[in-house]
Design an enzyme around this catalytic site. Structure first.
Site, short mmCIF file in Angstrom:
data_model
loop_
_atom_site.label_atom_id
_atom_site.label_comp_id
_atom_site.label_asym_id
_atom_site.label_seq_id
_atom_site.Cartn_x
_atom_site.Cartn_y
_atom_site.Cartn_z
N TYR A 103 1.06 -1.04 -0.38
CA TYR A 103 -0.01 -0.19 -0.01
C TYR A 103 1.01 1.53 0.16
CZ TYR A 103 -4.45 2.13 -0.01
OH TYR A 103 -5.54 3.20 0.22
N LYS A 185 -5.60 -2.43 -0.64
CA LYS A 185 -6.85 -2.19 0.88
C LYS A 185 -7.63 -3.26 1.08
CE LYS A 185 -8.11 2.98 0.36
NZ LYS A 185 -8.47 3.09 1.40
#
Length: 224
Positions: A103, A185
């Site tokens: 991420y 995510k």
């Protein structure tokens, strides 16, 4: 040699990794001899049988050999697509190191380069989400049905993360390249909350892009 299909069903539709058997995909070199024999894998893989700790050590060694964060991102994406159990063990045991790769901040660069690295994130035809272009909205039922046929019967998604690729991380309109955000995510949700990764669905709504960089890029994979 031409590929052999059984009952008209391609191997790409047998599991997300493209392997004929999900167990074999996610166990890899840890499969015991008896299981290899039952799955008709005898002679098709090296004879050594390992434990999960050794698998993780090898994966971490390869990860650390990558010289850039983007190379590490590509390696981890391929690992997740081919052996999700090993990938998530690696993430959970090395979260501080790996979270910034799967991420932020690395996912921003990965999104900008997504069309360039996409073929190297997973085996050909491995299903890792839905790409819904605006010019195919009238065919949404077909798109959803195609997805259902690509997963196991009990893997109906329990959670989705959806993006239209716009205003991602202050990078502007990334178009289809924004798929990296829902993928990233959901990886964190799985690691942090124990969700079943096979029941998570990233979706990108491809409305095109007004980003001149991508419009002029011959390798851009989204609508123009």
């Amino acid at each position: 040699m031409s590929p052999v299909m059984d009952s008209g069903t391609s191997s790409a539709r047998r599991s997300r990794s493209g392997s004929p058997d999900p167990l074999a995909s996610n166990a890899g070199t840890t499969l015991p001899y008896a299981t290899r024999s039952a799955l008709h894998l005898k002679g098709l893989v090296p004879s050594g049988v390992e434990n999960f700790v050794v698998q993780e050590q090898r994966a971490l060694e390869q990860l650390n050999l990558k010289s850039t964060s983007l190379e590490k991102y590509i390696f981890l994406s391929w690992l997740r697509s081919t052996n999700s159990h090993l990938f998530y063990r690696l993430v959970l045991h090395n979260l501080r190191e790996i979270a910034p790769i799967i991420y932020t901040p690395t996912v921003g660069q990965a999104c900008e380069e997504y069309s360039h690295i996409y073929p190297f994130l997973a085996p050909p035809n491995a299903v890792d989400g839905l790409y819904v272009p605006i010019n195919e909205v009238e065919n949404i039922e077909e798109i959803i049905q195609n997805y259902k046929e690509s997963i196991k019967e009990n893997d109906t998604p329990e959670i989705t993360v959806i993006t239209d690729g716009s205003r991602i991380l202050g990078l502007g309109d990334l178009g289809m390249n924004g798929m990296g955000i829902p993928v990233g995510k959901l990886q964190l949700y799985v690691a942090a909350a124990g969700l079943n990764p096979d029941r998570c669905l990233p979706i990108v709504l491809d409305f095109g892009t007004n980003n001149r960089k991508f419009l002029d890029d011959p390798l851009y994979l989204g609508l123009r």
